[in-house]
Scaffold this active site. Structure first.
Site, mmCIF file in Angstrom:
data_model
loop_
_atom_site.group_PDB
_atom_site.id
_atom_site.type_symbol
_atom_site.label_atom_id
_atom_site.label_comp_id
_atom_site.label_asym_id
_atom_site.label_seq_id
_atom_site.Cartn_x
_atom_site.Cartn_y
_atom_site.Cartn_z
ATOM 1 N N SER A 75 -43.527 -30.541 39.964
ATOM 2 C CA SER A 75 -42.934 -31.282 41.084
ATOM 3 C C SER A 75 -41.542 -30.804 41.468
ATOM 4 O O SER A 75 -40.976 -31.297 42.448
ATOM 5 C CB SER A 75 -42.878 -32.774 40.742
ATOM 6 O OG SER A 75 -44.184 -33.309 40.679
ATOM 7 N N GLU A 80 0.786 -1.224 0.000
ATOM 8 C CA GLU A 80 0.000 0.000 0.000
ATOM 9 C C GLU A 80 0.825 1.284 0.000
ATOM 10 O O GLU A 80 0.349 2.319 -0.441
ATOM 11 C CB GLU A 80 -0.930 0.008 1.221
ATOM 12 C CG GLU A 80 -2.020 -1.046 1.188
ATOM 13 C CD GLU A 80 -3.013 -0.818 0.062
ATOM 14 O OE1 GLU A 80 -3.390 0.346 -0.177
ATOM 15 O OE2 GLU A 80 -3.400 -1.803 -0.593
#
Length: 730
Positions: free
Chosen positions: A441, A163
């Site tokens: 339960s 770059e």
């Protein structure tokens, strides 16, 4: 002309001064608004614990370890027919710095053995915490912030070569770069290179729009010069590496090479090979065009162009480049990138909202460490998904069946896993928190705890399993057993194991319903409720998370009472901002809690959880099933030596189903326990409690020769005072 020039320079100078202020404010303030990062607990591998070789290999691969011929490099692993070696990564958390370590794991008789390469044994090894997501990140950006020392030097070289080859020489703009780009563009007849430096690219990304105008370009040039004047090359390179846009992940934009490395390769940036780094750098030119998942051929071609540039500039040998160009794209499994932790993140948000404002969590890049166990989370999700899929396939009436699961550490109470739906991935509605349903339960063990803790009852004592009538306001309530049968006089341990409603309501009425309500609140029920007799049989409505909290004191025998989610919060510099300590105050003795937990092991032995015991014959565990009226809810609680797991199944519209706690939720837990091998509950009881062999038909301690006997836990002082030798009379 001089006066006009001076007058003209005033607005120019003011403009430059304004630009300089913009640059300084961004670079010396908070450069990025990064949401808080959330991490799992480290995975602790303990010598002697239950582990399968395939499970460890799968875990290492899942957290980004690469398998090769050896494990000399950090983040690498190797395997033979009987062993696995791994060079575990270093990490820092609220407990300090943990160095990298190379360990060799073997699995004699299914038990983990940990050594180093010299053969020295170690009591444990740890895999680093895994990032499981972000908090309040919105749907805009994800990034992992690196400092300059964390950026691989090879990545910097590749980035500069590709770059901006003059990056370390120019002052923000490169005249030679502009000239070279112009020459290439003219000779090629098209725009193949741009003249922007890395500094200019950074300015454009951080400060400016992408519009192509002379004004924007001139602004970019002067801001680049100011940036170079104010800050070092290292500062600029660090900002670029963290800022550059590289991919779109759904609604989130991925910025920075560190985030892209995890997204595409599932590993930290410093563990990537040259060809993998070249692939990421190549994407800078066109993140969408060169996305390796969308356009693998273009991405590979672009990677090879980057490798060729390295050869041209003398940064890579041609022979090495030739080898790297032949490498395939080795991307991480995309499915693994999808969130399996969304339900757990809901809990993290719920806890942190009390101590941190949303803006801080959204922008300050905090690090949040939790108790999540990655292995347990994946096992719980797989068990829920697979078993619900099986049930709906076998019974078409169950179409749309949903579920939730909460797994905690049995002793510490840390929440290890949360599943909020039966969907394969996060659905957005977390039923572990939001499905508030009757618990059936599951309300019974607190009643038996109340009896045991009172000192007036033991597991041997008898209850009347006979029809009963209760006046509730103007109505008469007549409970029934699930089987619609009665069983006469039954011991407490049988009544709980077989979940007899009538025997349980007999006990609750003798103890007093107000006392039962007090026990429920002492065990952690914070949701308001009115204590009707039906609450004793499960009309109490709680979420799966609240049920887990209710059972935690029993499961831990009083070691913990609250559930832990977040361990600590740290800032960017590693300072601990907050630690989360939980109350362990339980208003019951450890002896009473231990005797209650031991009594719950009768359910797998002889009661409603026998199917789980048959599937897991070598595991000693405690359990309780739960089913509500018309089978609208299927519940199961399973407690091994490692985990307390709470499972719920039901329909979102609350319609009746054709499954009970035994035929539904229990099988999710069975699958979970098979996928995640667990240790058996120890038979030893807390101080003040012990096991005794008791005659089944009379309250006497039985000798070994006795036939009709049962081993039951007692609080010391409540066991039989008499004993029998069971001699035949002559």
């Amino acid at each position: 002309m001089i006066i006009i020039g001076l007058l003209a320079s005033v607005p120019f100078a003011a403009w430059i001064w304004w630009l300089d202020k913009q640059v300084v404010a961004r670079f010396e303030g908070q450069k990025w608004q990064v949401p808080a990062e959330v991490y799992s607990a480290p995975t602790v591998l303990r010598d002697g614990s239950l582990w399968r070789k395939a499970d460890l290999e799968a875990l290492l691969m899942d957290v980004g370890y690469r398998f090769g011929r050896n494990s000399e490099k950090v983040g690498w692993a190797a395997r033979s027919q009987t062993k696995v070696s791994a060079h575990l990564r270093a990490y820092t958390d609220h407990e300090g710095y943990h160095p990298a370590a190379r360990r060799v794991f073997s699995f004699p008789n299914g038990r983990l053995q940990i050594q180093d390469v010299s053969g020295k044994r170690y009591p444990y090894a740890t895999l680093e915490p895994q990032k499981i997501g972000y908090l309040y990140g919105g749907n805009t950006e994800n990034r992992d912030i690196l400092v300059y020392e964390q950026i691989p030097k090879s990545l910097i070289q590749i980035l500069v070569a590709t770059e901006d080859r003059d990056f370390f020489e120019h002052m923000g703009i490169s005249i030679t770069g502009i000239a070279r780009a112009a020459l290439v563009n003219v000779t090629s007849g098209s725009r193949r290179q741009g003249g922007s430096t890395l500094t200019q690219q950074l300015i454009k990304n951080m400060f400016l729009s992408s519009e192509r105008t002379y004004r924007r370009k001139i602004t970019e040039v002067f801001m680049a010069l100011l940036l170079e004047y104010r800050y070092s090359k290292q500062d600029i390179m660090t900002a670029y590496v963290n800022e550059v846009y590289l991919a779109q992940d759904g609604s989130n934009a991925l910025h920075g090479f560190a985030a892209a490395s995890q997204h595409f390769f599932g590993r930290p940036l410093n563990e990537l090979n040259i060809d993998e780094q070249a692939l990421l750098v190549g994407m800078v030119k066109g993140p969408s065009l060169y996305n390796p998942r969308r356009n693998p051929e273009r991405a590979q071609q672009r990677r090879n162009v980057v490798l060729s540039l390295l050869v041209e500039q003398g940064r890579l040998a041609a022979t090495d480049a030739a080898v790297l160009k032949k490498q395939p794209l080795r991307l991480a499994d995309k499915g693994r990138q999808r969130s399996v932790f969304g339900d757990y993140l809901d809990l993290v948000s719920m806890q942190l909202e009390r101590d941190f404002d949303q803006a801080t969590l959204a922008t300050e890049n905090l690090r949040i460490y939790t108790g999540l166990d990655v292995r347990a989370q994946r096992a719980a999700m797989a068990a829920m998904h697979d078993q619900v899929a099986r049930l709906t396939k076998e019974r078409q009436a169950l179409k749309g069946l949903q579920g939730a699961m909460v797994v905690t550490d049995r002793l510490s109470g840390q929440v290890r896993a949360v599943v909020g739906s039966s969907d394969e991935y996060y659905s957005g509605f977390n039923r572990a928190l939001g499905a508030v349903r009757p618990i059936g339960s599951l309300a019974k063990p607190p009643i038996y705890l109340t009896a045991i803790a009172s000192g007036r009852y033991t597991w041997w004592d008898r209850l009347q399993d006979e029809p009963k009538r209760f006046r509730v306001g103007q109505d008469i309530w007549e409970p029934q057993n699930y089987s619609r049968k009665t069983h006469g006089e039954v011991p407490l341990y049988v009544a709980l194991a077989k979940s007899y409603n009538l025997a349980t309501i007999d006990l609750a009425s003798e103890l007093g319903f107000d006392r039962i309500a007090q026990t429920l609140r002492q065990l952690g029920v914070k949701r308001p409720f009115t204590m009707y007799p039906s609450v004793a049989l499960g009309s109490l409505e709680l979420s799966p998370f609240e049920v887990a909290r209710l059972y935690q004191p029993i499961a831990s025998t009083g070691v913990s009472s609250e559930l832990g989610i977040v361990l600590s919060v740290m800032d960017q510099e590693g300072k601990v901002l907050k630690r989360f300590d939980r109350s362990t105050d339980v208003p019951f003795t450890q002896a009473a809690l231990g005797v209650t937990l031991a009594g719950m092991t009768k359910s797998p032995e002889m009661g409603t959880a026998r199917a789980a015991q048959a599937q897991l014959p070598n595991l000693r565990f405690a359990a309780k099933t739960g089913t509500t009226n018309d089978q609208r809810d299927s519940w199961f609680v399973g407690i091994s030596d490692d985990y307390l797991a709470t499972v719920w199944l039901g329909q979102d519209d609350n319609r009746p189903m054709s499954i009970t706690g035994s035929s539904g939720a229990q099988w999710v837990w069975i699958d979970f326990a098979k996928q995640l091998p667990q240790n058996s509950l120890q038979r030893a009881l807390p101080e003040g409690a012990n096991y005794y062999q008791v005659k089944t038909d009379e309250f006497k301690i039985a000798a070994d020769r006795c036939d009709e006997k049962v081993s039951l836990p007692f609080i010391e002082g409540t066991q039989p005072r008499e004993s029998t030798s069971c001699f035949w009379p002559f």
